[in-house]
Design an enzyme around this catalytic site. Structure first.
Site, PDB file in Angstrom:
ATOM      1  N   CYS A 190       9.136 -40.843 -32.567  1.00 15.46           N
ATOM      2  CA  CYS A 190       8.812 -41.293 -31.213  1.00 15.46           C
ATOM      3  C   CYS A 190       9.922 -40.930 -30.232  1.00 15.46           C
ATOM      4  O   CYS A 190      10.655 -41.793 -29.747  1.00 15.46           O
ATOM      5  CB  CYS A 190       8.557 -42.796 -31.182  1.00 15.46           C
ATOM      6  SG  CYS A 190       7.779 -43.337 -29.645  1.00 15.46           S
ATOM      7  N   CYS A 369       2.482 -39.403 -26.394  1.00 25.00           N
ATOM      8  CA  CYS A 369       3.608 -40.294 -26.138  1.00 25.00           C
ATOM      9  C   CYS A 369       3.302 -41.103 -24.879  1.00 25.00           C
ATOM     10  O   CYS A 369       3.463 -40.594 -23.768  1.00 25.00           O
ATOM     11  CB  CYS A 369       4.901 -39.491 -25.958  1.00 25.00           C
ATOM     12  SG  CYS A 369       6.375 -40.533 -25.832  1.00 25.00           S
TER      13      CYS A 369
END
Length: 441
Positions: A190, A369
């Protein structure tokens, strides 16, 4: 006859294999059609697909943890927008019931003999293997950081559940001074999270009337603020409009918590280091694959990542081995959304190998994202291998929107727990085609 096997650990006895027709002797030999190493997002979603398709007792999952975390919620919890308790469930409730769960970790991969050996000494022989071991957090690679996190309340990190709530407490008790957010000089899972927590905290300070007392800095080892230009342009605007200092190619290398000092290195001029005093520090650790994979030269590249074909996710040397998620060298962004895009390709290709059929699908590198920039604000970044936008909705997504915040906060966790972990969610590709009327966006 199927029965439950009980295997001991160093501290207590754990039920580690459910409904497995074998003895509980140490160093026992086991056989399974499919062995999956890792019970995280990738391992669990593919296991669920196989149980749905093949029924019980065809899949063995090797996973030591008791809890399964939906890690994308850590960022929200670290900013007070969700609770940490909402991010996890018991592993026994998440793994598919028809699979055999071995509560242990792998000590050795032996691809030449189609076996894996666990730390407790059991050997599992497979027809097809899926490696889904993720990335390990290496806080101790930065001198002083573990001491800072464990003993000082003004240092936090949203990457470990151990420190998530501490991170929120740190911003709540902040009064004035420098707040520094970091991005390490290593691959990370991430990659948007290190700056998301920066934006969320900055927004929190504004609401608390403390923003004028804070000098907010985001130091990233990367040469760009974000890898996809259209979203990078939007993020630069966010940072500048909120007076957030962004320093590229700047890496945290040491922490002196007793003095509230962080030492940084200029990666373009490694001989240059400088020290900054902080009132609060948010640190992201370097990350890497687990040692049994990292040190296995048959399976991993020089950086320790599983070598796979980026389209098929099949290992480049062993056709009955596949990889999914953060541990592979596939050049996609390491996110839960990427796993969703990979899981059906991996499942179909593993099954093709079992059936002696050719591989027919291709993973396009899709990753997402959701860049939360504060309470009620989110830029939903979606892109492919070429770092080109691959957006689900037929509108511009390079701007802060409340609806995208709701998707991130409410819809995505629902999809994860109720569809993806049960083998029914393969990412938004079908939704994208419908919304774009079948045309490429």
């Amino acid at each position: 006859m199927f029965k439950t096997i009980v295997i001991g650990s160093s501290n207590k006895i754990n039920v580690v294999i459910r409904q497995f027709s074998i003895t509980s002797a140490r160093n026992a030999q086991h056989q399974s059609k499919i062995v999956i190493v890792g019970g995280g997002s990738g391992g669990c979603s593919v296991a669920a697909k196989f149980v749905n398709a093949l029924g019980k007792n065809n899949v063995t999952i090797i996973e030591p943890a008791n809890k399964h975390y939906y890690q994308p919620l850590f960022t929200l919890a670290g900013g007070g927008l969700k609770k940490l308790s909402q991010s996890h469930k018991d592993m026994s409730d998440v793994l598919p019931k028809g699979a055999q769960w071995v509560q242990d970790s792998v000590a050795e991969f032996d691809p030449k003999n189609n076996t894996v050996t666990t730390k407790l000494g059991d050997v599992f022989k497979y027809e097809v293997l899926l490696i889904a071991v993720g990335l390990q957090l290496r806080y101790d690679d930065i001198p002083g950081l573990v001491n800072a996190l464990d003993n000082y309340d003004n240092v936090g990190s949203i990457y470990s559940p151990k420190y998530v709530e501490q991170t929120y407490r740190a911003i709540q008790t902040f009064e004035k001074g420098n707040i520094i957010y970091t991005y390490p000089n290593s691959p990370v899972k991430c990659p948007g999270a290190p700056q998301k927590i920066c934006y969320i905290h900055e927004n929190f300070l504004r609401k608390m009337g403390k923003r004028n007392n804070a000098n907010v800095t985001y130091n990233t080892s990367l040469p760009v603020i974000f890898g996809v230009k259209v979203y990078a342009d939007a993020l630069w605007k966010v940072a500048k409009s909120r007076n957030i200092n962004v320093n590229l190619r700047t890496c945290l290398v040491e922490v002196h918590p007793e003095k509230n000092e962080a030492v940084f290195q200029n990666l373009d001029k490694p001989e240059q280091k400088f020290t900054v005093e902080y009132s609060m520090l948010h640190a992201v650790p370097p990350m890497g694959t687990p040692t049994p994979l990292k040190t296995n030269k048959d399976l991993a590249n020089d950086m320790g990542f599983l070598t796979v074909d980026k389209s098929t996710l099949q290992h480049t040397r062993y056709p009955n081995i596949f990889g999914i998620g953060d541990c592979t060298d596939s050049p996609n962004s390491k996110t839960a959304a990427a796993v969703a895009g990979q899981c059906n390709v991996v499942f179909k290709h593993m099954r093709a190998v079992l059936d002696g059929k050719p591989l027919s699908l291709a993973y396009d590198g899709y990753a997402s994202c959701p860049l939360v920039t504060g309470a009620g604000k989110c830029i939903l970044a979606e892109f492919d291998y070429n770092l080109q936008p691959l957006e689900t909705f037929p509108i511009r997504q390079d701007r802060e929107m409340y609806i995208m915040y709701l998707f991130k906060k409410e819809l995505m966790p629902f999809l994860y727990w109720n569809l993806m972990m049960r083998g029914y969610w393969n990412g938004p590709a079908i939704v994208r085609k419908l919304l774009h009327l079948g045309m490429k966006n």
